[in-house]
Write a protein that holds these residues in place. Sequence first.
Motif, mmCIF file in Angstrom:
data_model
loop_
_atom_site.group_PDB
_atom_site.id
_atom_site.type_symbol
_atom_site.label_atom_id
_atom_site.label_comp_id
_atom_site.label_asym_id
_atom_site.label_seq_id
_atom_site.Cartn_x
_atom_site.Cartn_y
_atom_site.Cartn_z
ATOM 1 N N SER A 276 2.558 1.694 -3.407
ATOM 2 C CA SER A 276 1.555 2.032 -4.420
ATOM 3 C C SER A 276 1.114 3.488 -4.292
ATOM 4 N N ARG A 277 0.932 3.953 -3.074
ATOM 5 C CA ARG A 277 0.554 5.351 -2.875
ATOM 6 C C ARG A 277 1.677 6.278 -3.308
ATOM 7 N N VAL B 162 0.833 -1.202 0.000
ATOM 8 C CA VAL B 162 0.000 0.000 0.000
ATOM 9 C C VAL B 162 0.869 1.254 0.000
ATOM 10 N N ILE B 163 1.916 1.263 0.820
ATOM 11 C CA ILE B 163 2.788 2.427 0.931
ATOM 12 C C ILE B 163 3.465 2.726 -0.408
ATOM 13 N N ASP C 44 -4.680 1.184 -5.323
ATOM 14 C CA ASP C 44 -4.524 0.407 -4.102
ATOM 15 C C ASP C 44 -4.508 -1.073 -4.474
ATOM 16 N N LYS D 274 1.779 6.584 -6.955
ATOM 17 C CA LYS D 274 0.497 6.997 -7.529
ATOM 18 C C LYS D 274 -0.174 5.875 -8.324
#
Length: 208
Positions: free
Chosen positions: A27-28, A24-25, A34, A31
């Motif tokens: 991917s964020r 998640v980290i 999720d 950009k």
Amino acid sequence: MPLNAIPPVFVLAAYLIGSLSFAVIVSRAMKMADPRSYGSGNPGATNVLRSGRKKAAILTLLGDALKGVLIVALAKVAGLADPWLAAVAVAVTVGHMWPIFFRFQGGKGVATAAGVLLTLDWRLGLAVMAVWLLVAFSTRISSLAAILAAVAAPIACYLLLPARPAVFGAVLLIAALLVQRHKQNLLNLLSGTEGRIGQKAKTDGGEA
């Protein structure tokens, strides 16, 4: 801090570090969507790879593995006895699977467990990773590789570390959790619908 308070702090720290979901980290930060919203919905390196972003998948794999390496290595340097070391190993894996920072929606723990095993004993880690690599490269099915590696882990631990029952207990528990987290994968394998490594994201199936 009293010395007898240090081991429980390590266990708590292990769970919190494990709760850092790098799928998640990363991917964020890059950009991306999720990872819980596509493919198997599993926030792990294999599912991130389904996005087609290999760099993101590699960073996820490294981050999740290093969680296990870091906290177990620190616990060993601190001289924690085997029962507490075993608790730390389990806690970081549980944190990855049920992360407090991400609504307890975590991954299946393969990379984190690999880091844990490698740091507990390099021979144990390499033996289990060899099983994963052999199955993964021959079948290109990540989940099958993970399940068979999990089954092999307590066997290897028993053979390599016969005088460390607490560590064996931790490895056995981690292996059981890994297999349980792959329950849907087992069903998919039986039905012939399990996805393969590198396959593009889709809505069915599950991953390691």
